[in-house]
Structures are given as C-alpha cells and as structure tokens.
Design an enzyme around this catalytic site. Structure first.
Site, mmCIF file in Angstrom:
data_model
loop_
_atom_site.group_PDB
_atom_site.id
_atom_site.type_symbol
_atom_site.label_atom_id
_atom_site.label_comp_id
_atom_site.label_asym_id
_atom_site.label_seq_id
_atom_site.Cartn_x
_atom_site.Cartn_y
_atom_site.Cartn_z
ATOM 1 N N TYR A 172 2.721 26.477 -14.704
ATOM 2 C CA TYR A 172 2.909 27.599 -13.777
ATOM 3 C C TYR A 172 1.599 27.917 -13.056
ATOM 4 O O TYR A 172 1.587 28.114 -11.831
ATOM 5 C CB TYR A 172 3.398 28.817 -14.549
ATOM 6 C CG TYR A 172 3.566 30.062 -13.706
ATOM 7 C CD1 TYR A 172 4.671 30.227 -12.874
ATOM 8 C CD2 TYR A 172 2.622 31.081 -13.746
ATOM 9 C CE1 TYR A 172 4.825 31.363 -12.105
ATOM 10 C CE2 TYR A 172 2.765 32.228 -12.987
ATOM 11 C CZ TYR A 172 3.870 32.371 -12.168
ATOM 12 O OH TYR A 172 4.012 33.505 -11.402
ATOM 13 N N SER A 180 0.081 35.127 -7.629
ATOM 14 C CA SER A 180 -0.143 35.636 -8.977
ATOM 15 C C SER A 180 -1.641 35.688 -9.235
ATOM 16 O O SER A 180 -2.421 34.964 -8.596
ATOM 17 C CB SER A 180 0.522 34.711 -10.002
ATOM 18 O OG SER A 180 0.159 35.051 -11.314
#
Length: 244
Positions: free
Chosen positions: A141, A128
């Site tokens: 996260y 990500s």
C-alpha cells in the site's frame, strides 16, 4: 473555483470518505456523480450514481462517455491488501498498484480531456501520509501510494496549461472500514471532506489534513534517519550528511 457551478465525479463514493466527499460537495451546490463498482450501493439522495470500476478500462471509458460535463474529478477509490513486499502474495501487491496507481491514472486519462473541453477545472487525488512513509507490514500500500504521489506531481505539471489544477490530499488515520482495527485517534471523514472541498475551492496544490501527516512531511527534509530512527546511522563519509 466556484463549487456551486461545478460538476464533480467522486470515485468510490458508496461509503467512507467517498460518500462524505459526495455529500460535502452536494451541500455546496455542486452536481455530483457518485462512482461505484455497484451503483446500487450509493444511498446518498441528490447524487447521480454511476457504474465505475477504476481497474477496468471498459468501465472507465463507459463512465466518461456517460457523463461528458465533469469539471472536478476526485480520485478517492483505493484499496489496501495489507501486502508485505517480501512475503506477501504478489497478486495482492499487484492489486494495490493496479487500483491506487494504474486505476487513478486510467481515470485521469479518461476525464482530463472532458475537463479541459469544459474550460478547465480540478483533479483531487486522495493520497496518504503513507505516500511519504512506509510501514513494512503494509509495504504494498505504501509503495502504491508513493507512486500515486509521484503521479500527482507529474500530472500537475502536464495539465496546468490545460487549465486543470491537480491537488494531492494527505491524511493519516480516518475513521473508515480500512482502519477499523486501528486504535489510534482518527479523523472523521466529514472533516476530511470539508478540508478537501475548501482546498479545491481555494486552488491549493496540496492539502495536508492532520498533525501526523504534517510531521511526516517535515521529516522528509531530515533524511532517512529522521523518518526511520530505528535504523543504524550510516558511517561517516566525507561530503555526506549523517542523515543521508
């Protein structure tokens, strides 16, 4: 790498990017195992559904035993609990780490010997832009994805002499369930899947999908204040850059 002769396992393949990856690789002639906690949810014709919960060591071991011929592993399965590092439930924060970091590591450890025994191949970890940048409201996260990025770099070095190319893919907003409340522009999972397959075929070490990810990557060289301009600059100190 000739994907048409490859046997691929995609984790989290029942929906979103995982399903798009499975479809893209199937379209390129690969044999595809579609891993999912509930294989009955896999609805893509032509793939072989396989039960796989990446947080369950017994499930991972059973999946490795059931395949035996995987040459490309795509670690797509992941979660975001939305955990805040200071105020969030510690169990949620652990779930982020258990899935995105330890789950990915568990699958690589189980399947790397299989890939090496087949003469080598590839591992792709879906990372990500938040591997490089943190938002406090999803700090758990971000921390887990950052750890997964570090894991990717370490495994890339360790597996190279076994003929296994380890690739990391960085993407910002995708049009999936995870970003259903985001109103910013999103990349279609099918486009990410196409770029992922191209990167595997070309032997790329890193696939940076979109402008946001490229901007964040470039910002790493500028130091903390380049990435987080809302922070006050540090006091001037001899030998230190103001952005350090």
């Amino acid at each position: 790498m000739d994907l048409s002769t490859s046997t691929v396992l995609v984790t989290g393949a029942n929906r979103g990017l995982g399903r798009a990856l499975a479809a893209e690789l199937l379209g390129r002639g690969a044999t595809v195992y579609a891993g999912a906690r509930n294989p009955d949810q896999v609805d893509l014709p032509g793939v072989t559904p396989i039960a796989l919960d990446i947080t369950d060591p017994a499930s991972v071991a059973a999946a490795a035993e059931a395949t035996g011929d995987v040459t490309v592993l795509i670690n797509n399965a992941g979660i975001s609990t939305g955990g805040d590092l200071l105020t969030g439930d510690l169990d949620d924060i652990r779930r982020d780490m258990d899935t995105n970091f330890f789950g990915t590591l568990s699958v690589v450890r189980a399947f790397a010997p299989q890939i090496a025994a087949g003469g080598g191949g590839a591992v792709l970890n879906i990372l990500s832009a938040l591997s490089w940048f943190s938002f406090p409201d999803v700090g758990a996260y971000c921390a887990a994805k950052s750890a997964q990025w570090s894991l990717t770099n370490a495994l890339r070095l360790q597996l190279a002499d076994q003929g296994i190319r380890v690739t990391g893919l960085h993407v910002a907003y995708m049009d999936t369930d995870m970003t259903s409340t985001v109103t910013a522009p999103k990349t279609a999972p099918s486009d990410v899947a196409r770029l992922a397959a191209d990167g595997i075929a070309e032997g790329a070490y890193e696939i940076v999908v979109d402008d946001i990810s490229r901007q964040v990557q470039a910002g790493l060289a500028g130091g903390v204040n380049a990435l987080y301009p809302q922070l006050p600059p540090p006091p001037a100190s001899p030998g230190l850059s103001p952005a350090t």
